[in-house]
Design a protein around this motif. Sequence first.
Motif, PDB file in Angstrom:
ATOM      1  N   ARG A   6      34.399 -29.057 -32.697  1.00 41.97           N
ATOM      2  CA  ARG A   6      33.554 -27.869 -32.697  1.00 41.97           C
ATOM      3  C   ARG A   6      32.141 -28.199 -33.172  1.00 41.97           C
ATOM      4  O   ARG A   6      31.963 -28.939 -34.146  1.00 41.97           O
ATOM      5  CB  ARG A   6      34.149 -26.809 -33.627  1.00 41.97           C
ATOM      6  CG  ARG A   6      35.485 -26.275 -33.175  1.00 41.97           C
ATOM      7  CD  ARG A   6      36.153 -25.432 -34.241  1.00 41.97           C
ATOM      8  NE  ARG A   6      36.439 -26.183 -35.472  1.00 41.97           N
ATOM      9  CZ  ARG A   6      37.427 -27.059 -35.618  1.00 41.97           C
ATOM     10  NH1 ARG A   6      38.237 -27.309 -34.590  1.00 41.97           N
ATOM     11  NH2 ARG A   6      37.622 -27.677 -36.748  1.00 41.97           N
ATOM     12  N   LEU A   7      31.166 -27.592 -32.519  1.00 37.08           N
ATOM     13  CA  LEU A   7      29.782 -27.619 -32.979  1.00 37.08           C
ATOM     14  C   LEU A   7      29.412 -26.218 -33.429  1.00 37.08           C
ATOM     15  O   LEU A   7      29.576 -25.257 -32.673  1.00 37.08           O
ATOM     16  CB  LEU A   7      28.837 -28.070 -31.860  1.00 37.08           C
ATOM     17  CG  LEU A   7      27.331 -27.886 -32.132  1.00 37.08           C
ATOM     18  CD1 LEU A   7      26.869 -28.739 -33.316  1.00 37.08           C
ATOM     19  CD2 LEU A   7      26.513 -28.199 -30.890  1.00 37.08           C
ATOM     20  N   LEU A   8      28.893 -26.105 -34.655  1.00 33.04           N
ATOM     21  CA  LEU A   8      28.438 -24.821 -35.178  1.00 33.04           C
ATOM     22  C   LEU A   8      26.960 -24.920 -35.530  1.00 33.04           C
ATOM     23  O   LEU A   8      26.539 -25.848 -36.229  1.00 33.04           O
ATOM     24  CB  LEU A   8      29.235 -24.411 -36.413  1.00 33.04           C
ATOM     25  CG  LEU A   8      30.696 -24.036 -36.142  1.00 33.04           C
ATOM     26  CD1 LEU A   8      31.610 -25.237 -36.380  1.00 33.04           C
ATOM     27  CD2 LEU A   8      31.129 -22.874 -37.030  1.00 33.04           C
ATOM     28  N   ILE A   9      26.190 -23.968 -35.019  1.00 30.51           N
ATOM     29  CA  ILE A   9      24.748 -23.927 -35.264  1.00 30.51           C
ATOM     30  C   ILE A   9      24.417 -22.618 -35.969  1.00 30.51           C
ATOM     31  O   ILE A   9      24.582 -21.531 -35.395  1.00 30.51           O
ATOM     32  CB  ILE A   9      23.953 -24.033 -33.950  1.00 30.51           C
ATOM     33  CG1 ILE A   9      24.297 -25.328 -33.219  1.00 30.51           C
ATOM     34  CG2 ILE A   9      22.449 -23.955 -34.237  1.00 30.51           C
ATOM     35  CD1 ILE A   9      23.675 -25.439 -31.839  1.00 30.51           C
ATOM     36  N   LEU A  10      23.978 -22.724 -37.210  1.00 32.63           N
ATOM     37  CA  LEU A  10      23.535 -21.565 -37.981  1.00 32.63           C
ATOM     38  C   LEU A  10      22.010 -21.592 -37.976  1.00 32.63           C
ATOM     39  O   LEU A  10      21.405 -22.567 -38.440  1.00 32.63           O
ATOM     40  CB  LEU A  10      24.075 -21.646 -39.413  1.00 32.63           C
ATOM     41  CG  LEU A  10      23.701 -20.495 -40.350  1.00 32.63           C
ATOM     42  CD1 LEU A  10      24.352 -19.183 -39.905  1.00 32.63           C
ATOM     43  CD2 LEU A  10      24.114 -20.824 -41.787  1.00 32.63           C
TER      44      LEU A  10
END
Length: 248
Positions: free
Chosen positions: A162-166
């Motif tokens: 998973r890639l998470l961008i905040l």
Amino acid sequence: MEKRTTHFGYQEVPFEEKASRVADVFHSVAARYDVMNDLMSLGIHRYWKRLTIERAAVRKGHQVLDIAGGTGDLALPFAQRVGTEGRVVLADINESMLRVGREKLLDQGVGGNVEYVQANAECLPFPDNHFHCITIAFGLRNVTDKDAALRSMARVLRPGGRLLILEFSKPLHQILSRVYDEYSFKVLPRIGEWVAGDADSYRYLAESIRMHPDQETLKSMMESAGLERVDYTNLTGGIVALHRGIKL
């Protein structure tokens, strides 16, 4: 041949100069970065980051990469979750931020399962299909070539990862947007001058937020980079959005 340019806040600058200009900003703010985060967001950034950690769903033994990891707000809880069998890489292009993050984590007793790497998100120095999870919090908007960075992240993410961008995004309501603009351009630089002795850097940060792609545009960029099942959650009325994509 026409010279390639990009934006640095609201300025147009030569493409190859942006990284050094952003570096100067973060060299300047590194020592007071955590204090300023609390003041700027009234502490709400802690909630945004907690949600990111929960959505990342990392487990013991996982390999995690936190890009633009700065002062370690995500790397610290990740290190606790992956345990001694796992590994967290705190990566940042800025030496000053990386140093502050390393000192902070060492002070918290975090040691052997965290690695510190000075790296450019556009050309990550890691093997293909390596990490279970990659996060980048409030860093993508400072990257010169965002599409290259997203492709680089997808490359080093393993299948199923998973890639998470905040990141700051576009407020959903016009009234909130106007209030947010007033705060960003009038109050924020004054806080920066008062606490960090640097109004210009915080003026740039406000401008960089306005130049960042909106929620749907970033979703499309992630899909173009090869990520699938991309979705996002608006936080605090869309002032911030948390995007998540899977490498299948």
